[in-house]
Design a protein around this motif. Structure first.
Motif, PDB file in Angstrom:
ATOM      1  N   ASP A  26      51.309 -69.554 -54.141  1.00 48.04           N
ATOM      2  CA  ASP A  26      52.294 -69.854 -55.189  1.00 48.04           C
ATOM      3  C   ASP A  26      52.648 -68.603 -55.987  1.00 48.04           C
ATOM      4  OD1 ASP A  26      52.299 -72.503 -54.382  1.00 48.04           O
ATOM      5  OD2 ASP A  26      51.079 -73.212 -56.075  1.00 48.04           O
ATOM      6  N   TRP A  27      51.634 -67.808 -56.325  1.00 45.98           N
ATOM      7  CA  TRP A  27      51.898 -66.551 -57.047  1.00 45.98           C
ATOM      8  C   TRP A  27      52.774 -65.628 -56.206  1.00 45.98           C
ATOM      9  CZ3 TRP A  27      46.187 -65.251 -58.724  1.00 45.98           C
ATOM     10  CH2 TRP A  27      45.813 -66.102 -59.762  1.00 45.98           C
ATOM     11  N   SER A  28      52.475 -65.542 -54.931  1.00 50.59           N
ATOM     12  CA  SER A  28      53.250 -64.683 -54.042  1.00 50.59           C
ATOM     13  C   SER A  28      54.701 -65.153 -53.950  1.00 50.59           C
ATOM     14  CB  SER A  28      52.610 -64.675 -52.650  1.00 50.59           C
ATOM     15  OG  SER A  28      53.366 -63.912 -51.752  1.00 50.59           O
ATOM     16  N   LEU A  29      54.897 -66.442 -53.738  1.00 57.86           N
ATOM     17  CA  LEU A  29      56.257 -66.975 -53.609  1.00 57.86           C
ATOM     18  C   LEU A  29      57.044 -66.860 -54.913  1.00 57.86           C
ATOM     19  CD1 LEU A  29      55.500 -70.076 -51.375  1.00 57.86           C
ATOM     20  CD2 LEU A  29      56.514 -67.888 -50.681  1.00 57.86           C
ATOM     21  N   ALA A  30      56.348 -66.785 -56.045  1.00 56.19           N
ATOM     22  CA  ALA A  30      56.996 -66.611 -57.348  1.00 56.19           C
ATOM     23  C   ALA A  30      57.170 -65.129 -57.690  1.00 56.19           C
ATOM     24  CB  ALA A  30      56.180 -67.310 -58.430  1.00 56.19           C
ATOM     25  N   ALA A  31      56.988 -64.262 -56.711  1.00 57.40           N
ATOM     26  CA  ALA A  31      57.174 -62.811 -56.865  1.00 57.40           C
ATOM     27  C   ALA A  31      56.197 -62.201 -57.863  1.00 57.40           C
ATOM     28  CB  ALA A  31      58.613 -62.487 -57.244  1.00 57.40           C
ATOM     29  N   LYS A  32      54.983 -62.740 -57.912  1.00 52.31           N
ATOM     30  CA  LYS A  32      53.959 -62.215 -58.816  1.00 52.31           C
ATOM     31  C   LYS A  32      52.908 -61.390 -58.084  1.00 52.31           C
ATOM     32  CE  LYS A  32      54.721 -65.809 -62.159  1.00 52.31           C
ATOM     33  NZ  LYS A  32      54.257 -66.965 -62.859  1.00 52.31           N
ATOM     34  N   VAL A  33      53.109 -61.189 -56.788  1.00 51.57           N
ATOM     35  CA  VAL A  33      52.203 -60.376 -55.990  1.00 51.57           C
ATOM     36  C   VAL A  33      53.009 -59.220 -55.407  1.00 51.57           C
ATOM     37  CG1 VAL A  33      50.640 -60.330 -54.008  1.00 51.57           C
ATOM     38  CG2 VAL A  33      50.765 -62.382 -55.440  1.00 51.57           C
ATOM     39  N   SER A  34      52.590 -58.018 -55.713  1.00 52.40           N
ATOM     40  CA  SER A  34      53.263 -56.808 -55.252  1.00 52.40           C
ATOM     41  C   SER A  34      52.788 -56.435 -53.850  1.00 52.40           C
ATOM     42  CB  SER A  34      52.928 -55.665 -56.223  1.00 52.40           C
ATOM     43  OG  SER A  34      53.095 -54.403 -55.618  1.00 52.40           O
ATOM     44  N   PRO A  35      53.621 -55.726 -53.086  1.00 54.27           N
ATOM     45  CA  PRO A  35      53.183 -55.245 -51.779  1.00 54.27           C
ATOM     46  C   PRO A  35      51.976 -54.309 -51.871  1.00 54.27           C
ATOM     47  CG  PRO A  35      55.542 -54.930 -52.029  1.00 54.27           C
ATOM     48  CD  PRO A  35      55.021 -55.398 -53.346  1.00 54.27           C
ATOM     49  N   LEU A  36      51.739 -53.745 -53.040  1.00 56.15           N
ATOM     50  CA  LEU A  36      50.611 -52.830 -53.215  1.00 56.15           C
ATOM     51  C   LEU A  36      49.344 -53.523 -53.705  1.00 56.15           C
ATOM     52  CD1 LEU A  36      52.500 -49.815 -54.815  1.00 56.15           C
ATOM     53  CD2 LEU A  36      51.844 -50.134 -52.415  1.00 56.15           C
ATOM     54  N   ASP A  37      49.459 -54.789 -54.098  1.00 56.11           N
ATOM     55  CA  ASP A  37      48.292 -55.537 -54.550  1.00 56.11           C
ATOM     56  C   ASP A  37      47.370 -55.807 -53.362  1.00 56.11           C
ATOM     57  OD1 ASP A  37      49.406 -55.587 -57.075  1.00 56.11           O
ATOM     58  OD2 ASP A  37      50.035 -57.680 -56.947  1.00 56.11           O
ATOM     59  N   LYS A  38      46.101 -56.042 -53.671  1.00 57.73           N
ATOM     60  CA  LYS A  38      45.112 -56.338 -52.633  1.00 57.73           C
ATOM     61  C   LYS A  38      44.479 -57.690 -52.907  1.00 57.73           C
ATOM     62  CE  LYS A  38      44.219 -51.535 -51.636  1.00 57.73           C
ATOM     63  NZ  LYS A  38      43.224 -50.471 -51.573  1.00 57.73           N
ATOM     64  N   VAL A  39      43.972 -58.313 -51.839  1.00 59.63           N
ATOM     65  CA  VAL A  39      43.317 -59.612 -51.950  1.00 59.63           C
ATOM     66  C   VAL A  39      41.981 -59.576 -51.218  1.00 59.63           C
ATOM     67  CG1 VAL A  39      45.480 -60.902 -52.214  1.00 59.63           C
ATOM     68  CG2 VAL A  39      44.533 -60.533 -49.941  1.00 59.63           C
ATOM     69  N   PRO A  72      56.303 -55.029 -47.695  1.00 61.42           N
ATOM     70  CA  PRO A  72      56.898 -56.340 -47.518  1.00 61.42           C
ATOM     71  C   PRO A  72      56.764 -57.193 -48.780  1.00 61.42           C
ATOM     72  CG  PRO A  72      55.258 -55.909 -45.799  1.00 61.42           C
ATOM     73  CD  PRO A  72      55.173 -54.825 -46.791  1.00 61.42           C
ATOM     74  N   THR A  73      57.765 -58.022 -48.971  1.00 59.39           N
ATOM     75  CA  THR A  73      57.804 -58.883 -50.139  1.00 59.39           C
ATOM     76  C   THR A  73      58.299 -60.270 -49.745  1.00 59.39           C
ATOM     77  OG1 THR A  73      58.402 -58.921 -52.476  1.00 59.39           O
ATOM     78  CG2 THR A  73      60.125 -58.214 -50.925  1.00 59.39           C
ATOM     79  N   THR A  74      58.423 -61.133 -50.718  1.00 59.79           N
ATOM     80  CA  THR A  74      58.769 -62.525 -50.447  1.00 59.79           C
ATOM     81  C   THR A  74      60.250 -62.812 -50.654  1.00 59.79           C
ATOM     82  OG1 THR A  74      58.354 -63.190 -52.721  1.00 59.79           O
ATOM     83  CG2 THR A  74      56.493 -63.308 -51.192  1.00 59.79           C
ATOM     84  N   PHE A  75      60.663 -63.942 -50.162  1.00 57.76           N
ATOM     85  CA  PHE A  75      62.005 -64.465 -50.370  1.00 57.76           C
ATOM     86  C   PHE A  75      62.302 -64.522 -51.873  1.00 57.76           C
ATOM     87  CE2 PHE A  75      64.829 -68.091 -51.065  1.00 57.76           C
ATOM     88  CZ  PHE A  75      65.841 -67.853 -50.148  1.00 57.76           C
ATOM     89  N   GLY A  76      61.338 -65.007 -52.674  1.00 57.53           N
ATOM     90  CA  GLY A  76      61.518 -65.112 -54.125  1.00 57.53           C
ATOM     91  C   GLY A  76      61.765 -63.773 -54.782  1.00 57.53           C
ATOM     92  N   ALA A  77      61.058 -62.747 -54.335  1.00 57.97           N
ATOM     93  CA  ALA A  77      61.263 -61.412 -54.902  1.00 57.97           C
ATOM     94  C   ALA A  77      62.656 -60.896 -54.565  1.00 57.97           C
ATOM     95  CB  ALA A  77      60.200 -60.448 -54.398  1.00 57.97           C
ATOM     96  N   VAL A  78      63.104 -61.126 -53.333  1.00 59.43           N
ATOM     97  CA  VAL A  78      64.457 -60.696 -52.950  1.00 59.43           C
ATOM     98  C   VAL A  78      65.487 -61.412 -53.820  1.00 59.43           C
ATOM     99  CG1 VAL A  78      66.174 -60.664 -51.095  1.00 59.43           C
ATOM    100  CG2 VAL A  78      63.780 -60.091 -50.598  1.00 59.43           C
ATOM    101  N   GLN A  79      65.294 -62.703 -54.065  1.00 59.92           N
ATOM    102  CA  GLN A  79      66.216 -63.437 -54.940  1.00 59.92           C
ATOM    103  C   GLN A  79      66.210 -62.860 -56.358  1.00 59.92           C
ATOM    104  OE1 GLN A  79      64.685 -67.440 -54.122  1.00 59.92           O
ATOM    105  NE2 GLN A  79      66.724 -67.935 -53.325  1.00 59.92           N
TER     106      GLN A  79
END
Length: 112
Positions: A26-39, A72-79
């Motif tokens: 959910d965080w990723s789809l809401a553009a709250k996770v950066s391509p540079l973040d780690k999990v 790479p990023t999400t659809f939400g971030a592109v929007q």
């Protein structure tokens, strides 16, 4: 995969979690996770770049310039980039799953 995930933010080093994978997605789809973040899902022993986790749907590279890709990023971030006029219909996106490259104006999913 274990369902306790941690998110390490690249910009400030703050670790969030543990959270279930659904919350991380959910965080990723809401553009709250950066391509540079780690999990991590092994009690923070090892870390992977967030885009490596398929379930986070970080499937898009944005051609910011001829020499610079964001993602790479999400659809939400592109929007969000579109809404903020940081990119426009002339911007090319690359789908990391199938390597297709298209201008945003030719992609119905990204039309405003």
């Amino acid at each position: 995969m274990d369902d306790e995930w941690y998110l390490l933010k690249h910009d400030d080093g703050v670790v969030h979690g543990p959270v279930p994978l659904d919350q991380l997605r959910d965080w990723s789809l809401a553009a709250k996770v950066s391509p540079l973040d780690k999990v991590s899902n092994d009690e923070r022993e090892t870390w992977k770049r967030a885009p490596m986790i398929e379930a986070l749907h970080m499937d898009w590279l944005v051609e910011v310039t001829d020499d610079y890709l964001y993602g790479p990023t999400t659809f939400g971030a592109v929007q969000e980039f579109l809404a903020a006029d940081e990119i426009d219909g002339d911007t090319f996106l690359i789908n990391t799953r199938d390597a297709s490259r298209s201008q945003i104006r030719d992609m119905p999913a990204f039309q405003r």
